[in-house]
Motif scaffolding. Structure first.
Motif, short mmCIF file in Angstrom:
data_model
loop_
_atom_site.label_atom_id
_atom_site.label_comp_id
_atom_site.label_asym_id
_atom_site.label_seq_id
_atom_site.Cartn_x
_atom_site.Cartn_y
_atom_site.Cartn_z
N UNK A 5 91.44 107.99 -25.53
CA UNK A 5 92.61 108.88 -24.11
C UNK A 5 92.35 109.05 -23.17
N UNK A 6 90.66 109.43 -22.97
CA UNK A 6 89.79 109.59 -21.25
C UNK A 6 90.09 108.12 -20.63
N UNK A 7 88.94 107.01 -21.85
CA UNK A 7 89.26 105.69 -21.71
C UNK A 7 90.27 104.97 -21.01
N UNK A 8 91.25 105.79 -21.69
CA UNK A 8 92.95 104.56 -21.14
C UNK A 8 93.51 105.47 -19.65
N UNK A 9 93.27 106.57 -19.61
CA UNK A 9 92.69 107.50 -17.97
C UNK A 9 92.48 106.61 -17.03
N UNK A 10 90.74 106.85 -17.45
CA UNK A 10 90.35 105.80 -17.03
C UNK A 10 90.90 104.57 -16.44
N UNK A 11 91.31 103.89 -17.47
CA UNK A 11 91.48 102.37 -16.94
C UNK A 11 92.61 102.49 -16.20
N UNK A 12 93.65 103.72 -16.30
CA UNK A 12 95.27 103.33 -15.26
C UNK A 12 94.97 104.02 -14.65
N UNK A 13 93.76 104.96 -14.25
CA UNK A 13 93.51 104.86 -12.85
C UNK A 13 92.59 104.11 -12.06
#
Length: 108
Positions: A5-13
């Motif tokens: 979930x953190x990885x997906x958030x970082x990629x989205x940002x």
């Protein structure tokens, strides 16, 4: 699960920032192109107003500006001093630039 979930958030940002920086870079490049078009059009119109080049100054400015994809939105002639405003469409917006050209102050 928390790591993905953190990885997906970082990629989205990161993707959002990348798109924003690309848009800002494109706008800056178009603004520079508009400034160059305004400068060239004003110089061409001033040459025409002074009699160095035959023709009508505003028509000459429009011709020069159109060669780089710009359109003249304002053309003012005050003696030998010409002020030109050009615009270049950038999606739904316009990049605008203004330039003046003529003899130096106190000349002739």
């Amino acid at each position: 699960m928390a790591g993905s979930a953190t990885t997906v958030g970082v990629l989205a940002v990161t993707a959002t920032l990348a798109v924003g920086f690309l848009a800002a870079g494109g706008a800056a490049a178009t603004a520079a192109r508009a400034a160059g078009a305004a400068d060239a059009a004003a110089l061409a119109a001033a040459d025409t107003a002074s009699g160095l080049v035959p023709g009508e100054p505003c028509a000459r400015a429009a011709d020069v500006a159109s060669r780089v994809g710009a359109s003249v939105s304002a053309c003012r002639i005050d003696g030998l001093i010409v002020t030109i405003e050009v615009s270049i469409g950038v999606g739904p917006l316009d990049a605008r630039a203004r330039a003046r050209a003529g003899p130096p102050p106190g000349a002739g």
